[in-house]
Design a protein around this motif. Structure first.
Motif, PDB file in Angstrom:
ATOM      1  N   LYS A  32      -6.430  12.185   0.411  1.00 42.86           N
ATOM      2  CA  LYS A  32      -6.604  13.603   0.729  1.00 42.86           C
ATOM      3  C   LYS A  32      -5.337  14.196   1.335  1.00 42.86           C
ATOM      4  N   GLN A  33      -4.715  13.486   2.268  1.00 35.26           N
ATOM      5  CA  GLN A  33      -3.557  14.053   2.944  1.00 35.26           C
ATOM      6  C   GLN A  33      -2.312  14.072   2.067  1.00 35.26           C
ATOM      7  N   SER A  34      -2.120  13.042   1.253  1.00 35.05           N
ATOM      8  CA  SER A  34      -0.905  12.973   0.440  1.00 35.05           C
ATOM      9  C   SER A  34      -1.055  13.612  -0.934  1.00 35.05           C
ATOM     10  N   GLY A  35      -2.282  13.760  -1.376  1.00 36.91           N
ATOM     11  CA  GLY A  35      -2.520  14.281  -2.709  1.00 36.91           C
ATOM     12  C   GLY A  35      -2.633  13.200  -3.765  1.00 36.91           C
ATOM     13  N   HIS A  36      -2.454  11.948  -3.385  1.00 35.52           N
ATOM     14  CA  HIS A  36      -2.623  10.831  -4.321  1.00 35.52           C
ATOM     15  C   HIS A  36      -2.817   9.540  -3.533  1.00 35.52           C
ATOM     16  N   LEU A  37      -1.761   8.824  -3.246  1.00 39.67           N
ATOM     17  CA  LEU A  37      -1.838   7.607  -2.433  1.00 39.67           C
ATOM     18  C   LEU A  37      -0.642   7.594  -1.501  1.00 39.67           C
ATOM     19  N   TRP A  38      -0.618   6.657  -0.561  1.00 35.81           N
ATOM     20  CA  TRP A  38       0.442   6.670   0.439  1.00 35.81           C
ATOM     21  C   TRP A  38       1.087   5.308   0.538  1.00 35.81           C
ATOM     22  N   ALA A  39       2.392   5.255   0.323  1.00 35.40           N
ATOM     23  CA  ALA A  39       3.157   4.016   0.460  1.00 35.40           C
ATOM     24  C   ALA A  39       3.880   4.041   1.795  1.00 35.40           C
ATOM     25  N   SER A  40       3.770   2.945   2.541  1.00 35.68           N
ATOM     26  CA  SER A  40       4.396   2.903   3.861  1.00 35.68           C
ATOM     27  C   SER A  40       4.831   1.484   4.204  1.00 35.68           C
ATOM     28  N   ASP A 108     -11.565   2.163  -2.435  1.00 33.85           N
ATOM     29  CA  ASP A 108     -11.662   3.614  -2.275  1.00 33.85           C
ATOM     30  C   ASP A 108     -10.735   4.380  -3.212  1.00 33.85           C
ATOM     31  N   LYS A 109     -10.038   3.684  -4.103  1.00 30.96           N
ATOM     32  CA  LYS A 109      -9.054   4.353  -4.951  1.00 30.96           C
ATOM     33  C   LYS A 109      -9.704   5.410  -5.830  1.00 30.96           C
ATOM     34  N   GLY A 110      -8.903   6.340  -6.294  1.00 27.35           N
ATOM     35  CA  GLY A 110      -9.398   7.386  -7.182  1.00 27.35           C
ATOM     36  C   GLY A 110      -9.811   6.814  -8.528  1.00 27.35           C
ATOM     37  N   ASP A 111     -10.695   7.511  -9.207  1.00 28.36           N
ATOM     38  CA  ASP A 111     -11.177   7.052 -10.505  1.00 28.36           C
ATOM     39  C   ASP A 111     -10.244   7.446 -11.652  1.00 28.36           C
ATOM     40  N   TYR A 112      -9.171   8.127 -11.355  1.00 30.78           N
ATOM     41  CA  TYR A 112      -8.261   8.640 -12.380  1.00 30.78           C
ATOM     42  C   TYR A 112      -7.042   7.754 -12.627  1.00 30.78           C
ATOM     43  N   TYR A 113      -6.983   6.584 -11.993  1.00 32.31           N
ATOM     44  CA  TYR A 113      -5.857   5.681 -12.219  1.00 32.31           C
ATOM     45  C   TYR A 113      -6.289   4.238 -12.055  1.00 32.31           C
ATOM     46  N   GLU A 114      -5.461   3.343 -12.573  1.00 30.78           N
ATOM     47  CA  GLU A 114      -5.661   1.904 -12.447  1.00 30.78           C
ATOM     48  C   GLU A 114      -4.477   1.311 -11.710  1.00 30.78           C
ATOM     49  N   ILE A 115      -4.703   0.207 -11.024  1.00 30.45           N
ATOM     50  CA  ILE A 115      -3.634  -0.533 -10.349  1.00 30.45           C
ATOM     51  C   ILE A 115      -3.287  -1.712 -11.251  1.00 30.45           C
ATOM     52  N   THR A 116      -2.110  -1.686 -11.813  1.00 27.39           N
ATOM     53  CA  THR A 116      -1.769  -2.687 -12.838  1.00 27.39           C
ATOM     54  C   THR A 116      -0.474  -3.435 -12.543  1.00 27.39           C
ATOM     55  N   ASP A 117       0.041  -3.339 -11.319  1.00 25.83           N
ATOM     56  CA  ASP A 117       1.338  -3.965 -11.049  1.00 25.83           C
ATOM     57  C   ASP A 117       1.254  -5.438 -10.647  1.00 25.83           C
ATOM     58  N   GLY A 118       0.040  -5.970 -10.511  1.00 23.31           N
ATOM     59  CA  GLY A 118      -0.120  -7.381 -10.187  1.00 23.31           C
ATOM     60  C   GLY A 118       0.023  -7.752  -8.725  1.00 23.31           C
TER      61      GLY A 118
END
Length: 122
Positions: A32-40, A108-118
Motif C-alpha cells: 500500500k505505501q510503496s505502490g507495489h513491494l518494498w526492497a530494503s 500476502d503478495k499481490g495476485d498480479y505477479y509471481e515471484i520467480t527469481d529462486g
C-alpha cells in the motif's frame, strides 16, 4: 559507507557500516505505501545519519515508517523494540554492492505477479 536520498533531495542519509539482510517485502502495508513491494536492507540505527524532515507514520503498534513529506518517498522502516533500521534499496546511490537475499511476507503478495527469481521465500 553508503549514501542515499529521497526523490526531491530534502532527505539525505549516510550508512557508516555494511547493510545486511537485503529482502523484498510483499506485506499489505508495504504494498500500500510503496505502490507495489518494498526492497530494503538493515543497519544498526547508531550507524545511520539522517538529515532532513523525515515524517514518521505509526504503521502499527510494532513499527513506524519514515518518508519525505515533500516528495512522498518511503525511505525507512523502524521496529519500536529494535535498534536497527530498514532502509529502502531504491533510495541508495549506486553502486550498492548489495544482493537480495530473500522475499518476506510472500503469503500476502499481490495476485498480479509471481515471484520467480529462486530466492528463499518466507
Amino acid at each position: 559507507m553508503t549514501t542515499g536520498r529521497c526523490l526531491c533531495g530534502d532527505i539525505t542519509f549516510t550508512v557508516n557500516t555494511k547493510l545486511t539482510d537485503a529482502s523484498v517485502c510483499h506485506c499489505g502495508q508495504c504494498r500500500k505505501q510503496s505502490g507495489h513491494l518494498w526492497a530494503s536492507a538493515v543497519a544498526p540505527l547508531a550507524e545511520v545519519e539522517i538529515e532532513g524532515p523525515v515524517h514518521w507514520y505509526e504503521a502499527s503498534g510494532r513499527a513506524k515508517r519514515g518518508f519525505c513529506p515533500r516528495c512522498g518517498s518511503f525511505l525507512f522502516w523502524k521496529a519500536h523494540d529494535e535498534d536497527t533500521i530498514g532502509i529502502a534499496l531504491g533510495a541508495l546511490h549506486e553502486p550498492t554492492g548489495i544482493t537480495l537475499e530473500r522475499h518476506i511476507f510472500t503469503a500476502d503478495k499481490g495476485d498480479y505477479y509471481e515471484i520467480t527469481d529462486g530466492l528463499p521465500q518466507r
